[in-house]
Design a protein around this motif. Structure first.
Motif, PDB file in Angstrom:
ATOM      1  N   PHE A 124     -11.879  55.733 154.873  1.00  0.00           N
ATOM      2  CA  PHE A 124     -10.461  55.461 155.070  1.00  0.00           C
ATOM      3  C   PHE A 124      -9.637  56.657 154.586  1.00  0.00           C
ATOM      4  N   LYS A 125      -8.690  57.084 155.418  1.00  0.00           N
ATOM      5  CA  LYS A 125      -7.853  58.231 155.070  1.00  0.00           C
ATOM      6  C   LYS A 125      -6.796  57.825 154.043  1.00  0.00           C
ATOM      7  N   ILE A 126      -6.559  58.717 153.091  1.00  0.00           N
ATOM      8  CA  ILE A 126      -5.497  58.516 152.120  1.00  0.00           C
ATOM      9  C   ILE A 126      -4.631  59.773 152.048  1.00  0.00           C
ATOM     10  N   LYS A 127      -3.384  59.610 151.602  1.00  0.00           N
ATOM     11  CA  LYS A 127      -2.481  60.741 151.407  1.00  0.00           C
ATOM     12  C   LYS A 127      -1.774  60.580 150.067  1.00  0.00           C
ATOM     13  N   ALA A 128      -1.458  61.720 149.445  1.00  0.00           N
ATOM     14  CA  ALA A 128      -0.770  61.692 148.157  1.00  0.00           C
ATOM     15  C   ALA A 128       0.151  62.895 148.049  1.00  0.00           C
ATOM     16  N   ASP A 129       1.355  62.682 147.512  1.00  0.00           N
ATOM     17  CA  ASP A 129       2.294  63.773 147.262  1.00  0.00           C
ATOM     18  C   ASP A 129       1.856  64.521 146.014  1.00  0.00           C
ATOM     19  N   VAL A 130       1.698  65.845 146.142  1.00  0.00           N
ATOM     20  CA  VAL A 130       1.220  66.676 145.032  1.00  0.00           C
ATOM     21  C   VAL A 130       2.401  67.351 144.340  1.00  0.00           C
ATOM     22  N   SER A 131       2.418  67.275 143.022  1.00  0.00           N
ATOM     23  CA  SER A 131       3.437  67.980 142.233  1.00  0.00           C
ATOM     24  C   SER A 131       2.929  69.385 141.948  1.00  0.00           C
ATOM     25  N   LEU A 132       3.618  70.389 142.489  1.00  0.00           N
ATOM     26  CA  LEU A 132       3.160  71.768 142.394  1.00  0.00           C
ATOM     27  C   LEU A 132       3.582  72.413 141.081  1.00  0.00           C
ATOM     28  N   ASP A 133       2.862  73.461 140.724  1.00  0.00           N
ATOM     29  CA  ASP A 133       3.165  74.283 139.555  1.00  0.00           C
ATOM     30  C   ASP A 133       3.579  75.656 140.070  1.00  0.00           C
ATOM     31  N   LEU A 172      -0.248  58.525 145.007  1.00  0.00           N
ATOM     32  CA  LEU A 172      -0.803  57.978 146.241  1.00  0.00           C
ATOM     33  C   LEU A 172       0.298  57.329 147.072  1.00  0.00           C
ATOM     34  N   THR A 173       0.453  57.791 148.323  1.00  0.00           N
ATOM     35  CA  THR A 173       1.541  57.307 149.178  1.00  0.00           C
ATOM     36  C   THR A 173       1.065  56.589 150.434  1.00  0.00           C
ATOM     37  N   PHE A 174      -0.198  56.798 150.827  1.00  0.00           N
ATOM     38  CA  PHE A 174      -0.664  56.216 152.099  1.00  0.00           C
ATOM     39  C   PHE A 174      -2.135  55.870 152.003  1.00  0.00           C
ATOM     40  N   ILE A 175      -2.463  54.657 152.484  1.00  0.00           N
ATOM     41  CA  ILE A 175      -3.851  54.211 152.619  1.00  0.00           C
ATOM     42  C   ILE A 175      -4.011  53.702 154.044  1.00  0.00           C
ATOM     43  N   ALA A 176      -4.906  54.301 154.796  1.00  0.00           N
ATOM     44  CA  ALA A 176      -5.051  53.970 156.216  1.00  0.00           C
ATOM     45  C   ALA A 176      -5.437  52.505 156.408  1.00  0.00           C
ATOM     46  N   PRO A 177      -4.806  51.818 157.358  1.00  0.00           N
ATOM     47  CA  PRO A 177      -5.176  50.424 157.628  1.00  0.00           C
ATOM     48  C   PRO A 177      -6.473  50.298 158.438  1.00  0.00           C
ATOM     49  N   LYS A 178      -6.929  51.418 158.984  1.00  0.00           N
ATOM     50  CA  LYS A 178      -8.138  51.394 159.807  1.00  0.00           C
ATOM     51  C   LYS A 178      -9.062  52.522 159.376  1.00  0.00           C
ATOM     52  N   GLY A 179     -10.350  52.210 159.276  1.00  0.00           N
ATOM     53  CA  GLY A 179     -11.332  53.209 158.876  1.00  0.00           C
ATOM     54  C   GLY A 179     -12.033  53.832 160.063  1.00  0.00           C
ATOM     55  N   THR A 180     -12.716  54.928 159.806  1.00  0.00           N
ATOM     56  CA  THR A 180     -13.514  55.606 160.826  1.00  0.00           C
ATOM     57  C   THR A 180     -14.936  55.761 160.301  1.00  0.00           C
TER      58      THR A 180
END
Length: 369
Positions: A266-275, A250-258
């Protein structure tokens, strides 16, 4: 005699009823099955729905307005920065072209006069009629007019063919601006394209992304976002790839919700480790399992054993204290995973807990209620 028979029948029926009630009252009390608490690990998770997208993606727009002449590559093609994707043919605006041509002609007239003045005053300087400073001013005017003509001619060429001189290909050729995969070419040959400016975002000719770096983008409910911590490990399941979970961070958690459908997300982002054994396409739908709380080696019971007091709404269980005798015990609960719940206070691990909605098979056979 008839009366005696009727009276006897009534007595027999009464005795039968009394016997039936006696058997009914002497039946065994209702018996319930029981379970005990157990030691386990409880993991509380939240599931975020979303999709996987490339970390780096760019849109390529033309530097000039014109018409797509040729498209040289297809969607899905892997490109290196500098590869030619398409060419644009310039279709000049007639009014702008005429205006630019008029500026060139006007400057040519000025240049002719400046040249005559320059040559005449050069002879006068050689004869000593005018000073050197006066001649230098006339020479400066002549040089400036020559430069004005060159600028006007370049403007004319840009409007006419898209660039000036040998640099025409730089504007009419559309090159890849990064190494990656062409995700989309939303135009076709013959389509008109517009360059980006202060009033228009411009026409996208192609979008390119680095498919070796993917991220998960999703949304979580406001009731759970406060428990998320940036840097946490999560698992991403992709709908198109069954039975495979990809680790992510997990790399990002939005400070503002919709607000969506009455709930704040709330939007979140995460770096995925690929296979490398799997090819991930941009836009795949995905779910992310996020660990909100984890308890190791704790005492727990099944949530199905819980009952709730009607007045206080506090949770309790019924603990066996004798032969078919049960005692109400209020509980202090901890983490729950939806199936099992941690018990902090109220019972011991050896206590037999009544399964309040499950009677023994023996009682069911006898029709106990």
């Amino acid at each position: 005699m008839k009366k005696i028979i009727i009276f006897g029948s009534i007595i027999i029926a009464l005795i039968a009823v009394l016997v039936w009630f006696g058997k009914k009252n002497s039946a065994s009390p209702i018996k319930y099955e029981t379970e005990k608490a157990f030691m386990t690990s409880i993991v509380k998770k939240s599931v975020a729905t979303g999709k996987v997208t490339p970390l780096e993606e760019i849109e390529i727009k033309p530097q000039i307005t014109g018409i797509i002449d040729k498209i040289l590559l297809l969607e899905g093609t892997k490109v290196v920065k500098g590869d030619l994707i398409a060419t644009v043919r310039v279709v000049p605006n007639e009014q702008s072209l005429i205006s630019a041509k008029g500026r060139v002609d006007n400057i040519k007239i000025r240049l002719d006069n400046a040249k005559i003045s320059y040559e005449r005053n050069k002879n006068l300087l050689e004869k000593g009629v005018i000073s050197k400073q006066e001649f230098e001013n006339i020479e400066l005017t002549f040089d400036q007019t020559q430069q004005d003509l060159k600028n006007a001619q370049n403007d004319y060429q840009i409007i006419k063919i898209g660039s000036s001189g040998s640099g025409a290909a730089a504007n009419t050729n559309i090159y890849a601006q990064m190494t990656g995969t062409i995700l989309e070419i939303p135009v076709k040959e013959g389509d008109q394209v517009i360059q980006s400016n202060n009033f228009n975002a411009g026409t996208t000719i192609a979008s390119i992304a680095d498919m070796s770096k993917m991220i998960f983008e999703g949304k979580v409910d406001e009731s759970e976002v406060g428990k998320l911590v940036s840097g946490s490990d999560i698992e991403v399941s992709i709908g198109a790839i069954e039975g495979k979970k990809f680790p992510a961070k997990l790399t990002f958690i939005a400070p503002k919700g919709t607000e969506e459908a009455g709930a704040v997300q709330f939007k979140i982002k995460a770096d995925v480790s690929l296979d490398n054994n799997y090819y991930i396409r941009a836009g795949y739908s995905a779910n992310a399992e996020i660990v909100l709380d984890k308890k190791e080696n704790v005492m727990a019971i099944k949530e199905a054993l819980l009952q709730f007091d009607k007045k206080t709404e506090k949770p309790f269980v019924e603990v066996k204290v004798g032969e078919e005798k049960y005692e109400k015990r209020f509980l202090e609960l901890g983490t729950s995973d939806g199936v099992n719940v941690q018990v902090l206070k109220g019972i011991k691990i050896e206590d037999e807990i009544k399964i309040w909605n499950k009677k023994t098979k023996k009682d069911e056979e006898f029709g106990a209620n």
